[in-house]
Enzyme design. Structure first.
Site, mmCIF file in Angstrom:
data_model
loop_
_atom_site.group_PDB
_atom_site.id
_atom_site.type_symbol
_atom_site.label_atom_id
_atom_site.label_comp_id
_atom_site.label_asym_id
_atom_site.label_seq_id
_atom_site.Cartn_x
_atom_site.Cartn_y
_atom_site.Cartn_z
ATOM 1 N N ASN A 103 -32.232 -53.480 -47.506
ATOM 2 C CA ASN A 103 -32.956 -52.907 -48.641
ATOM 3 C C ASN A 103 -33.668 -51.628 -48.233
ATOM 4 O OD1 ASN A 103 -32.139 -55.211 -49.956
ATOM 5 N ND2 ASN A 103 -34.105 -56.274 -49.713
ATOM 6 N N ASP A 105 -36.283 -50.662 -50.164
ATOM 7 C CA ASP A 105 -37.649 -50.759 -50.691
ATOM 8 C C ASP A 105 -38.606 -51.102 -49.538
ATOM 9 O OD1 ASP A 105 -36.522 -53.886 -51.912
ATOM 10 O OD2 ASP A 105 -38.097 -53.697 -50.395
ATOM 11 N N HIS A 120 -30.258 -49.607 -43.643
ATOM 12 C CA HIS A 120 -29.703 -48.652 -44.627
ATOM 13 C C HIS A 120 -30.723 -47.592 -44.999
ATOM 14 C CE1 HIS A 120 -26.485 -51.767 -46.036
ATOM 15 N NE2 HIS A 120 -26.225 -51.246 -44.850
ATOM 16 N N CYS A 128 -34.507 -34.570 -43.480
ATOM 17 C CA CYS A 128 -34.273 -33.126 -43.603
ATOM 18 C C CYS A 128 -32.884 -32.790 -43.055
ATOM 19 C CB CYS A 128 -35.337 -32.345 -42.807
ATOM 20 S SG CYS A 128 -35.064 -30.549 -42.925
ATOM 21 N N GLY A 186 -30.415 -63.393 -49.808
ATOM 22 C CA GLY A 186 -30.273 -62.460 -50.934
ATOM 23 C C GLY A 186 -29.277 -61.342 -50.706
#
Ligand code: APR
Length: 245
Positions: A103, A105, A120, A128, A186
């Site tokens: 995730n 988040d 990820h 940049c 999940g």
């Protein structure tokens, strides 16, 4: 039992080394969209357009807007009991627990997890393309802000797109090989290399457990498969691990 405590030769510790892999499903009950469920992100958006380097080169504004929207959405929700349970597990196990998340988040961090790898990438950082710095970032990138280090207006989301190399693979594989318990929470197990970790863990003797709304069609079966919402399954599993005889 979810994760039998193992008496480890050598350091004499009796706590299990645990690797937990999480996917979008652990954040679903916080209100963060998953990818492949009904109504998921890949239903409303084309992966090629918003999750590949080619898509970014072709239409950067669409990509920057997509991740700006997701960054704002995550800022408006909170960790759920599943995130908090993993933080509770870490406060008991310390460095014997590593959370590897697919995730982007920051709900694991906001629940208190510290031993965490974002394979990820993460919405909370920018990347940049001029100087490769990865500054923490919380505002929109569509406005083309300047890179804090080099000043160029070349910031993109620090999210790993399809065809790009995930982060920290060596550290993850080392932990998966060494762990006594591997838990997958999940995730649909559709995307590699994350989807291959259960096989690697099992090959090195770990007990494997899946906590998922519906069992994933994992190529390698888990020792223990539990179907249900993460906010119910994960706290119960953590209780079992901590109270194992
Ligand atoms: N509790 C537990 N599991 C849930 C819940 C819930 N409340 N809701 C959904 N799930 C499960 C679904 O059954 C599914 O197996 O979470 C999984 C979500 O699968 P995906 O949407 O494919 O998300 P994920 O596995 O994290 O995707 C992996 O694919 O698109 C790329 O980079 C992206 O990191 C992502 C990767």
């Amino acid at each position: 039992d979810a994760g039998a405590l193992v008496l480890r030769a050598g350091n004499g510790s009796v706590t299990p080394r645990i690797v937990v892999l999480t996917g979008a499903g652990i954040s679903a009950e916080s209100g963060v969209a998953t990818f492949r469920d009904a109504g998921g992100l890949w239903e409303g958006h084309s992966v090629e357009v918003v999750a590949t380097p080619e898509g970014f080169a072709r239409d950067p504004d669409t990509v920057l807007r997509f991740y700006d929207e997701r960054r704002r959405a995550v800022a408006s929700v909170s960790p759920n009991p599943a995130h908090h349970a993993l933080a509770r597990l870490e406060s008991a196990l310390g460095d014997d627990l590593l959370v590897v998340t697919q995730n982007v988040d920051d709900l694991h961090e906001r629940a208190g997890t510290r031993n965490l790898v974002h394979m990820h990438g993460e919405l909370a950082r920018a990347l940049c393309t001029a100087c490769a710095s990865r500054p923490e970032w919380s505002t929109d990138l569509l406005d083309r802000p300047a890179c804090p280090r080099c000043g160029e207006r070349t910031l993109r989301p620090d999210v790993v797109w399809f065809g790009e190399m995930p982060y920290d693979l060596d550290r993850i594989e080392e932990a998966v090989i060494a762990c006594d318990v591997f838990a997958s929470i999940g995730t649909s197990g559709e995307v590699y290399p994350a989807a291959g970790y259960v096989a690697l863990a099992a090959a090195f003797g770990a007990r494997t457990v899946e906590l998922n709304l519906v069992p994933s069609d994992s190529a390698v079966p888990f020792d223990d498969v539990r179907a249900g919402p993460a906010s119910a399954l994960v706290p119960d599993w953590v209780d079992e691990v901590l109270c194992a005889p």
